[in-house]
Design a protein around this motif. Structure first.
Motif, PDB file in Angstrom:
ATOM      1  N   LEU A 114       0.838  -1.186   0.000  1.00  0.00           N
ATOM      2  CA  LEU A 114       0.000   0.000   0.000  1.00  0.00           C
ATOM      3  C   LEU A 114       0.880   1.246   0.000  1.00  0.00           C
ATOM      4  O   LEU A 114       2.002   1.220   0.488  1.00  0.00           O
ATOM      5  CB  LEU A 114      -0.908  -0.021   1.234  1.00  0.00           C
ATOM      6  N   ASN A 115       0.338   2.330  -0.517  1.00  0.00           N
ATOM      7  CA  ASN A 115       1.103   3.568  -0.627  1.00  0.00           C
ATOM      8  C   ASN A 115       0.498   4.670   0.239  1.00  0.00           C
ATOM      9  O   ASN A 115      -0.724   4.778   0.372  1.00  0.00           O
ATOM     10  CB  ASN A 115       1.144   4.044  -2.083  1.00  0.00           C
ATOM     11  N   ALA A 116       1.364   5.477   0.814  1.00  0.00           N
ATOM     12  CA  ALA A 116       0.949   6.646   1.593  1.00  0.00           C
ATOM     13  C   ALA A 116       1.904   7.791   1.257  1.00  0.00           C
ATOM     14  O   ALA A 116       3.117   7.656   1.419  1.00  0.00           O
ATOM     15  CB  ALA A 116       0.979   6.348   3.090  1.00  0.00           C
ATOM     16  N   SER A 117       1.348   8.898   0.759  1.00  0.00           N
ATOM     17  CA  SER A 117       2.160  10.054   0.373  1.00  0.00           C
ATOM     18  C   SER A 117       1.802  11.250   1.232  1.00  0.00           C
ATOM     19  O   SER A 117       0.618  11.483   1.527  1.00  0.00           O
ATOM     20  CB  SER A 117       1.934  10.388  -1.111  1.00  0.00           C
ATOM     21  N   TYR A 118       2.824  12.028   1.607  1.00  0.00           N
ATOM     22  CA  TYR A 118       2.625  13.186   2.485  1.00  0.00           C
ATOM     23  C   TYR A 118       3.342  14.392   1.892  1.00  0.00           C
ATOM     24  O   TYR A 118       4.519  14.310   1.539  1.00  0.00           O
ATOM     25  CB  TYR A 118       3.154  12.882   3.890  1.00  0.00           C
ATOM     26  N   TYR A 119       2.622  15.496   1.805  1.00  0.00           N
ATOM     27  CA  TYR A 119       3.138  16.711   1.189  1.00  0.00           C
ATOM     28  C   TYR A 119       3.156  17.830   2.228  1.00  0.00           C
ATOM     29  O   TYR A 119       2.088  18.299   2.654  1.00  0.00           O
ATOM     30  CB  TYR A 119       2.268  17.114  -0.001  1.00  0.00           C
ATOM     31  N   VAL A 120       4.335  18.231   2.654  1.00  0.00           N
ATOM     32  CA  VAL A 120       4.465  19.286   3.664  1.00  0.00           C
ATOM     33  C   VAL A 120       4.203  20.636   3.006  1.00  0.00           C
ATOM     34  O   VAL A 120       4.752  20.937   1.939  1.00  0.00           O
ATOM     35  CB  VAL A 120       5.872  19.267   4.299  1.00  0.00           C
TER      36      VAL A 120
ATOM     37  N   ASP B  16      -3.627   4.994   0.874  1.00  0.00           N
ATOM     38  CA  ASP B  16      -4.416   3.906   0.290  1.00  0.00           C
ATOM     39  C   ASP B  16      -5.163   3.132   1.367  1.00  0.00           C
ATOM     40  O   ASP B  16      -4.633   2.893   2.465  1.00  0.00           O
ATOM     41  CB  ASP B  16      -3.505   2.932  -0.465  1.00  0.00           C
ATOM     42  N   ILE B  17      -6.374   2.720   1.032  1.00  0.00           N
ATOM     43  CA  ILE B  17      -7.190   1.878   1.908  1.00  0.00           C
ATOM     44  C   ILE B  17      -7.598   0.658   1.106  1.00  0.00           C
ATOM     45  O   ILE B  17      -8.105   0.785  -0.011  1.00  0.00           O
ATOM     46  CB  ILE B  17      -8.440   2.625   2.397  1.00  0.00           C
ATOM     47  N   GLN B  18      -7.388  -0.534   1.649  1.00  0.00           N
ATOM     48  CA  GLN B  18      -7.675  -1.756   0.899  1.00  0.00           C
ATOM     49  C   GLN B  18      -8.617  -2.666   1.679  1.00  0.00           C
ATOM     50  O   GLN B  18      -8.333  -3.085   2.801  1.00  0.00           O
ATOM     51  CB  GLN B  18      -6.381  -2.503   0.581  1.00  0.00           C
ATOM     52  N   ASN B  19      -9.769  -2.951   1.060  1.00  0.00           N
ATOM     53  CA  ASN B  19     -10.731  -3.919   1.582  1.00  0.00           C
ATOM     54  C   ASN B  19     -11.142  -3.620   3.025  1.00  0.00           C
ATOM     55  O   ASN B  19     -11.178  -4.503   3.879  1.00  0.00           O
ATOM     56  CB  ASN B  19     -10.156  -5.342   1.488  1.00  0.00           C
ATOM     57  N   LEU B  20     -11.451  -2.356   3.314  1.00  0.00           N
ATOM     58  CA  LEU B  20     -11.868  -1.938   4.644  1.00  0.00           C
ATOM     59  C   LEU B  20     -13.174  -1.151   4.567  1.00  0.00           C
ATOM     60  O   LEU B  20     -13.553  -0.659   3.509  1.00  0.00           O
ATOM     61  CB  LEU B  20     -10.790  -1.072   5.300  1.00  0.00           C
ATOM     62  N   ASP B  21     -13.854  -1.038   5.722  1.00  0.00           N
ATOM     63  CA  ASP B  21     -15.069  -0.226   5.798  1.00  0.00           C
ATOM     64  C   ASP B  21     -14.910   0.930   6.784  1.00  0.00           C
ATOM     65  O   ASP B  21     -15.878   1.593   7.146  1.00  0.00           O
ATOM     66  CB  ASP B  21     -16.286  -1.078   6.171  1.00  0.00           C
ATOM     67  N   GLY B  22     -13.663   1.141   7.243  1.00  0.00           N
ATOM     68  CA  GLY B  22     -13.400   2.243   8.157  1.00  0.00           C
ATOM     69  C   GLY B  22     -11.921   2.570   8.197  1.00  0.00           C
ATOM     70  O   GLY B  22     -11.073   1.731   7.846  1.00  0.00           O
TER      71      GLY B  22
ATOM     72  N   GLY C 211     -14.391  -1.566   0.758  1.00  0.00           N
ATOM     73  CA  GLY C 211     -13.786  -1.554  -0.566  1.00  0.00           C
ATOM     74  C   GLY C 211     -12.398  -0.947  -0.546  1.00  0.00           C
ATOM     75  O   GLY C 211     -11.772  -0.815   0.511  1.00  0.00           O
ATOM     76  N   ASN C 212     -11.923  -0.554  -1.719  1.00  0.00           N
ATOM     77  CA  ASN C 212     -10.602   0.049  -1.872  1.00  0.00           C
ATOM     78  C   ASN C 212     -10.740   1.540  -2.188  1.00  0.00           C
ATOM     79  O   ASN C 212     -11.488   1.918  -3.098  1.00  0.00           O
ATOM     80  CB  ASN C 212      -9.826  -0.641  -2.997  1.00  0.00           C
ATOM     81  N   TYR C 213      -9.994   2.364  -1.459  1.00  0.00           N
ATOM     82  CA  TYR C 213     -10.129   3.814  -1.590  1.00  0.00           C
ATOM     83  C   TYR C 213      -8.766   4.481  -1.399  1.00  0.00           C
ATOM     84  O   TYR C 213      -7.770   3.839  -1.084  1.00  0.00           O
ATOM     85  CB  TYR C 213     -11.095   4.379  -0.537  1.00  0.00           C
ATOM     86  N   THR C 214      -8.792   5.811  -1.538  1.00  0.00           N
ATOM     87  CA  THR C 214      -7.685   6.665  -1.122  1.00  0.00           C
ATOM     88  C   THR C 214      -8.247   7.754  -0.226  1.00  0.00           C
ATOM     89  O   THR C 214      -9.164   8.475  -0.631  1.00  0.00           O
ATOM     90  CB  THR C 214      -6.977   7.308  -2.330  1.00  0.00           C
TER      91      THR C 214
END
Length: 206
Positions: A33-39, A51-57, A101-104
């Motif tokens: 999974l990917n996580a990007s942070y922009y200061v 990224d969120i994968q196969n979760l409901d929260g 589901g899968n989200y960002t």
């Protein structure tokens, strides 16, 4: 002879399936999974894209003093499907809920003392982008947690971690570099003032 041929065929099929399973698991391990942070330019906050994968929260978390999970106060929360279109969610303050589901997930969070820290329930490929004028590569002023590597592109510093559940980077600005330079120059001059007369007196005595 025919049963032996069938056994060989079954063995080949079984081996092929096992190889596919191993290969797919390796690909998943590398990608993750990917996580990007922009200061932001004033370094007082950042924008996150996770990224969120196969979760409901999804909970907004940060590491506490002892490394424990502590709720993170966020703002400007958004949720998007994999195709980039907006998704509906229920905002519960320090977390959001939605259809499984899968989200960002996107959000803004405050930065304190130029110290970036994130904590996950899963392994993530983490990328931190610093605006121009900020850096992390001087070991006397900046730190990067284990596994992180920093690169520069057109004045923007990027720090990457691969498959981490925790990442931290303490960065600095040009003013802090200037202060360090002045401080170092002062001590070098001070040492020279006391050391040079001592060396000259030793030579004379010899």
């Amino acid at each position: 002879m025919r049963p032996a041929d069938r056994d060989r065929c079954r063995f080949r099929v079984t081996s092929f399936c096992a190889a596919l399973i191993i290969l797919s698991s390796l690909v998943f391990c590398v990608s993750g999974l990917n996580a990007s942070y922009y200061v932001y330019e004033n370094a007082s906050s950042y924008h996150a894209s996770v990224d969120i994968q196969n979760l409901d929260g999804f909970e907004f978390l940060q590491p506490g003093i002892l490394g424990e999970k502590v709720p993170l106060e966020v703002s400007n929360v958004s949720l998007a499907y994999e195709n980039g279109t907006n998704a509906t969610f229920e905002d519960k303050g320090r977390s959001i809920t939605f259809e499984k589901g899968n989200y960002t997930a996107g959000y803004d969070a405050e930065l304190k003392n130029k110290d970036f820290q994130v904590l996950f329930d899963n392994f993530y490929n983490v990328t931190l982008y610093l605006p121009k004028g900020y850096d992390v590569r001087n070991p006397l002023l900046g730190t990067v947690s284990t596994g992180g590597s920093a690169t520069e592109n057109n004045g923007t510093v990027q720090i990457d971690w691969t498959r981490k559940s925790y990442a931290e980077a303490r960065f600095y600005d040009a003013f802090q570099v200037e202060i360090l330079t002045i401080f170092g120059t002062f001590w070098i001059a001070l040492v020279a003032v006391f050391l040079v007369p001592y060396i000259l007196s030793r030579r004379k005595s010899q």
